[in-house]
Design a protein around this motif. Sequence first.
Motif, mmCIF file in Angstrom:
data_model
loop_
_atom_site.group_PDB
_atom_site.id
_atom_site.type_symbol
_atom_site.label_atom_id
_atom_site.label_comp_id
_atom_site.label_asym_id
_atom_site.label_seq_id
_atom_site.Cartn_x
_atom_site.Cartn_y
_atom_site.Cartn_z
ATOM 1 N N VAL A 1 -2.649 -5.016 -4.392
ATOM 2 C CA VAL A 1 -3.614 -4.172 -5.984
ATOM 3 C C VAL A 1 -3.060 -3.166 -6.274
ATOM 4 C CG1 VAL A 1 -5.264 -4.066 -5.352
ATOM 5 C CG2 VAL A 1 -5.053 -4.586 -7.380
ATOM 6 N N GLN A 2 -2.288 -2.829 -7.493
ATOM 7 C CA GLN A 2 -1.954 -1.367 -7.472
ATOM 8 C C GLN A 2 -2.925 -0.633 -7.739
ATOM 9 O OE1 GLN A 2 0.357 -1.376 -11.024
ATOM 10 N NE2 GLN A 2 1.954 -2.012 -9.634
ATOM 11 N N LEU B 1 -9.811 0.932 -7.205
ATOM 12 C CA LEU B 1 -9.298 0.625 -6.231
ATOM 13 C C LEU B 1 -8.012 2.022 -5.403
ATOM 14 C CD1 LEU B 1 -8.979 -2.921 -6.129
ATOM 15 C CD2 LEU B 1 -10.345 -1.688 -4.006
ATOM 16 N N LYS B 2 -7.951 2.605 -4.710
ATOM 17 C CA LYS B 2 -7.171 3.694 -4.259
ATOM 18 C C LYS B 2 -6.812 3.268 -2.802
ATOM 19 C CE LYS B 2 -10.992 7.202 -4.985
ATOM 20 N NZ LYS B 2 -11.926 7.652 -4.451
ATOM 21 N N VAL C 1 -3.846 -1.998 -0.867
ATOM 22 C CA VAL C 1 -3.801 -0.569 -2.385
ATOM 23 C C VAL C 1 -2.653 -0.232 -2.266
ATOM 24 C CG1 VAL C 1 -4.404 0.344 -3.749
ATOM 25 C CG2 VAL C 1 -6.496 -0.991 -2.640
ATOM 26 N N SER C 2 -1.784 -0.729 -2.997
ATOM 27 C CA SER C 2 -0.129 0.043 -3.019
ATOM 28 C C SER C 2 0.612 -0.553 -4.218
ATOM 29 C CB SER C 2 0.693 -0.844 -1.794
ATOM 30 O OG SER C 2 1.669 0.105 -1.735
ATOM 31 N N SER C 3 1.372 1.172 -4.424
ATOM 32 C CA SER C 3 2.013 0.590 -5.164
ATOM 33 C C SER C 3 3.371 0.652 -4.843
ATOM 34 C CB SER C 3 2.147 2.217 -6.093
ATOM 35 O OG SER C 3 2.792 3.038 -5.362
#
Length: 124
Positions: A12-13, A86-87, A122-124
């Motif tokens: 998830v972003q 989320l972070k 959690v990552s873009s």
Amino acid sequence: QLQLVESGGGLVQPGGSLRLSCAASGFTLDYYSIGWFRQAPGKEREGVSCISSSGGTTHYADSVKGRFTISRDNAKNTVYLQMNSLKPEDTAVYYCARRAHRYCSPYEPGYDYWGRGTQVTVSS
């Protein structure tokens, strides 16, 4: 066969949401408090949140307060962890575990059965 199975993890972003589920089988969840723990790469496992057997008492780690919500549906033998905002630092394998006590604990001692975990990234 006694089982705790986590699901709902994924990629998830940052700023996104996920809902984790912890489904119990082979025993009745009603008599157990449940904890959610996580382990990030290279770090020790830490307590995230927990809920009493009745659902009336919850606990959250400071790092997730205001963003995560734990709940349970004893009729479905399932505990949930709603994770919002989320972070990247929330990236970890998330585990649920049961504790044979009506009140939960944010620490591992006393939790006698664990699921295998679900990966949250959690990552873009």
